[in-house]
Scaffold this active site. Structure first.
Site, PDB file in Angstrom:
ATOM      1  N   SER A 110     -10.207 -11.979 -34.939  1.00  7.75           N
ATOM      2  CA  SER A 110      -9.207 -10.910 -35.005  1.00  7.75           C
ATOM      3  C   SER A 110      -7.926 -11.312 -35.738  1.00  7.75           C
ATOM      4  O   SER A 110      -7.965 -11.663 -36.904  1.00  7.75           O
ATOM      5  CB  SER A 110      -8.912 -10.441 -33.583  1.00  7.75           C
ATOM      6  N   ASP A 274      -5.106  -5.665 -38.757  1.00  7.82           N
ATOM      7  CA  ASP A 274      -5.329  -7.087 -38.500  1.00  7.82           C
ATOM      8  C   ASP A 274      -6.629  -7.579 -39.120  1.00  7.82           C
ATOM      9  O   ASP A 274      -7.301  -6.853 -39.862  1.00  7.82           O
ATOM     10  CB  ASP A 274      -5.293  -7.375 -36.993  1.00  7.82           C
ATOM     11  N   ASP A 276      -9.728  -8.030 -38.210  1.00  7.01           N
ATOM     12  CA  ASP A 276     -10.980  -7.280 -38.073  1.00  7.01           C
ATOM     13  C   ASP A 276     -10.770  -5.770 -38.061  1.00  7.01           C
ATOM     14  O   ASP A 276     -11.703  -5.017 -37.771  1.00  7.01           O
ATOM     15  CB  ASP A 276     -11.731  -7.740 -36.815  1.00  7.01           C
ATOM     16  N   ASP A 278      -9.015  -3.660 -36.164  1.00  8.98           N
ATOM     17  CA  ASP A 278      -8.894  -2.807 -34.979  1.00  8.98           C
ATOM     18  C   ASP A 278      -7.451  -2.577 -34.549  1.00  8.98           C
ATOM     19  O   ASP A 278      -7.175  -1.689 -33.748  1.00  8.98           O
ATOM     20  CB  ASP A 278      -9.761  -3.313 -33.812  1.00  8.98           C
ATOM     21  N   GLU A 360      -2.993  -0.200 -26.330  1.00 16.93           N
ATOM     22  CA  GLU A 360      -2.416  -1.425 -25.797  1.00 16.93           C
ATOM     23  C   GLU A 360      -1.130  -1.741 -26.548  1.00 16.93           C
ATOM     24  O   GLU A 360      -0.988  -1.395 -27.725  1.00 16.93           O
ATOM     25  CB  GLU A 360      -3.378  -2.598 -25.985  1.00 16.93           C
ATOM     26  N   LYS A 373     -10.714  -0.312 -30.376  1.00 18.54           N
ATOM     27  CA  LYS A 373      -9.484   0.166 -30.981  1.00 18.54           C
ATOM     28  C   LYS A 373      -9.707   0.248 -32.487  1.00 18.54           C
ATOM     29  O   LYS A 373     -10.607  -0.404 -33.024  1.00 18.54           O
ATOM     30  CB  LYS A 373      -8.305  -0.728 -30.609  1.00 18.54           C
TER      31      LYS A 373
END
Ligand code: VG1
Ligand code: CO
Length: 540
Positions: A110, A274, A276, A278, A360, A373
């Site tokens: 991530s 970011d 990856d 999400d 989040e 996400k």
């Protein structure tokens, strides 16, 4: 095909899959052991169909070849792979769902940096497209601790660059365009005509892909489909080391974007994602939007997008996320849920139709369109709302705060501190939690304190020790927890929030509003004594 092995310590998935230094993942049998533990934990691979892809970081392609060979030897029927081994996390979640796969392997650490000296990761998502629930990840860890063999086929590497279908033994290998299905999904959710008209009218944007996986998605959707001018996407080519940076979309790591957004010729809208794909960061001209506020704004405006025109069923947020979304849920008259940190806790609520929007504080927002996400989804919903309301980001935020009041918020990260020191500090706090209510620290009265535990309202699964919460007079709240995604030492996260109602909302800086709370918590836990410092590495 069957290889003898011995258990390797440290194969316990954290907040989001297993994350380790890349060299650890590259060590003999490490990846194979954990992958076999996944197959064993899900009842084997025989006859199953899996999605496979990653964020393109160093070791991505090699790891994919190993997992293909292991899927074959474990009897899988098909693997569906993004061309070049690339798939963003939300695109992988969508492919699992749209192709009716049994699950998927996503290779990513991530927002952690990539490269041979940096981080690598592997997470497994189930048939609903979402991260494996805790019961399954616990099984993976337990299996890895007793593993004596793994299955891996011999054979040459598979061509990952040509779209189409080939076979390996009993297994079909399907290489797909990583962007096409995802872009079509986005087009089905949002008013692309309205967003295209916004861009045609001169609206400008900068999207920072941070040299990570969203580059190809953002080029295709923002520039090619929606007509944003060429050059809207910066750092749009995925690199194995993300250009040496942290692909973490916050004001600290996305400094290139932040500088552009505060320059005299700043575009109207800025966003970043970011490693990856999400997470998302949203920033207007000179106006950074905290992720907790972004969740609230998206929930309040979702009905302006076609997919959510009928309203939303409910909202869920992770516990450390601010209460801004709670105020929206109350105004809309829908259910609100507070879950532990990590997207896996939203899955059951989404599957049961109890919530539509989740988020989040760490820059993750998403909806029931996938089970992860989704960074670009959030960016497109923002664009859809701005296109309909015809306001700037700053105007939209002012409008939101005038209606709901403002939850001033900050997260302080103390990174790579000695593990024993972090645990000692929190054990010390934990021991005092039952007796804190009614006491004063640095002139502030504590009204309540607890250790967050969660019972899933759908399946009853229980999760204990999910962070320490302390409430103070005047309604402010502090949360402390240990990160579950780091790869070195421990990271202590301290989350601070203070609500101010609409008549008090205005131009006061969050740092100023939160200063007394910050001083109180640093003293209460004695950060100086335990960690030797009171200044965080990153504040977001
Ligand atoms: C962090 C965030 C959390 C997020 C997780 C995975 O976890 O705080 O909100 O779900 O990263 O995000 P932790 O345990 O380090 O606080 V990422 O974009 O995998 O994907
Ligand atoms: Co991520």
């Amino acid at each position: 095909m069957e290889h003898a092995t011995t258990p390797i310590a440290g194969q316990t998935p954290g907040t989001s899959g297993l994350r380790k230094k890349t060299r650890i993942f590259m060590a003999p049998h490490f990846l194979e052991n954990f992958t076999q533990s996944i197959f064993d934990a899900i009842g084997g691979g025989a006859g199953k169909r899996f999605v496979l892809g990653g964020d393109g970081r160093f070791f991505n392609a090699q790891a994919i070849q190993s997992i293909i060979a292991m899927a074959q030897a474990n009897g899988a029927a098909e693997v569906i792979i993004g061309r070049g081994g690339l798939l963003s996390t939300p695109a992988a979640s969508h492919l699992i769902r749209s192709r009716g796969a049994d699950g998927g392997f996503i290779l990513s650490a991530s927002h952690n940096p990539g490269g041979i000296e940096a981080d690598f990761g592997l997470k497994y998502n189930g048939a609903n497209g979402g991260p494996a629930p805790e019961a399954v990840t616990q099984k993976m860890a337990a299996t890895s601790a007793g593993l004596t063999r793994y299955y891996k086929a011999d054979g040459a590497d598979v061509d990952l660059d040509t779209i189409g279908t080939t076979t390996r033994g009993q297994m079909q290998i399907t290489v797909v365009d990583p962007v096409a299905d995802y872009a079509a999904l986005m087009e089905s959710l949002f008013d692309f005509d309205a967003i295209a008209a916004l861009f045609a009218g001169g609206f400008t944007m900068c999207f920072d892909a941070m040299h990570a996986v969203t580059g190809p998605y953002a080029h295709a959707i923002l520039e090619q489909r929606l007509g944003a001018r060429a050059g809207t996407v910066i750092n749009g080519t995925p690199l194995e080391d993300f250009g040496g940076g942290h692909p973490d979309p916050n004001p600290v790591w996305a400094h290139e974007l932040m500088a552009r957004m505060s320059s005299p010729d700043a575009p109207d809208f800025g966003a970043a994602s970011d490693g990856d794909g999400d997470r998302n960061m949203i920033v207007g001209r000179g106006a950074y939007v905290t992720p907790s506020d972004s969740l609230a704004v998206l929930a309040a405006g979702a009905h302006l997008a076609p997919a959510y025109a009928g309203g939303i069923a409910g909202i869920a947020r992770s516990m450390p996320t601010s209460a801004a979304a709670d105020r929206v849920a109350k105004a809309l008259g829908v259910e609100m849920f507070e879950t532990p940190t990590g997207w896996k806790f939203f899955g059951s609520l989404l599957d049961a139709g109890r919530v539509t929007i989740c988020g989040e504080e760490s820059a993750g927002t998403g909806s029931d369109h996938v089970r992860e996400k989704d960074g670009l989804w959030a960016v497109l919903l923002w664009l859809n709302i701005l296109a309909v309301r015809k306001l700037s980001v700053a105007e939209l935020m002012a409008d939101h705060w005038a209606r709901f009041g403002r939850d001033h918020y900050a997260r302080l990260d103390f990174e790579e501190v000695p593990s024993e020191a972090a645990h000692a500090m929190l054990a010390d706090l934990g021991a005092r939690i039952p007796t804190l209510a009614g006491t004063r620290v640095e002139g502030m009265q504590i009204t309540a304190a607890d250790v967050f535990a969660y019972t899933d309202p759908v399946d009853g699964a229980q999760s204990a020790n999910q962070g320490w919460r302390i409430w103070f007079e005047g309604g402010s709240r502090a949360v402390l927890r240990l990160s579950g995604t780091g790869t070195q030492g421990a990271t202590v996260r301290l989350y601070l929030e203070q609500y101010r109602p609409p008549d008090a909302a205005g131009s006061v800086e969050a740092a100023q509003v939160l200063a007394p709370l910050r001083a109180a918590v640093l003293a209460l836990c004695d950060f100086q004594k335990h960690l030797g410092r009171t200044t965080p590495d990153v504040t977001t």
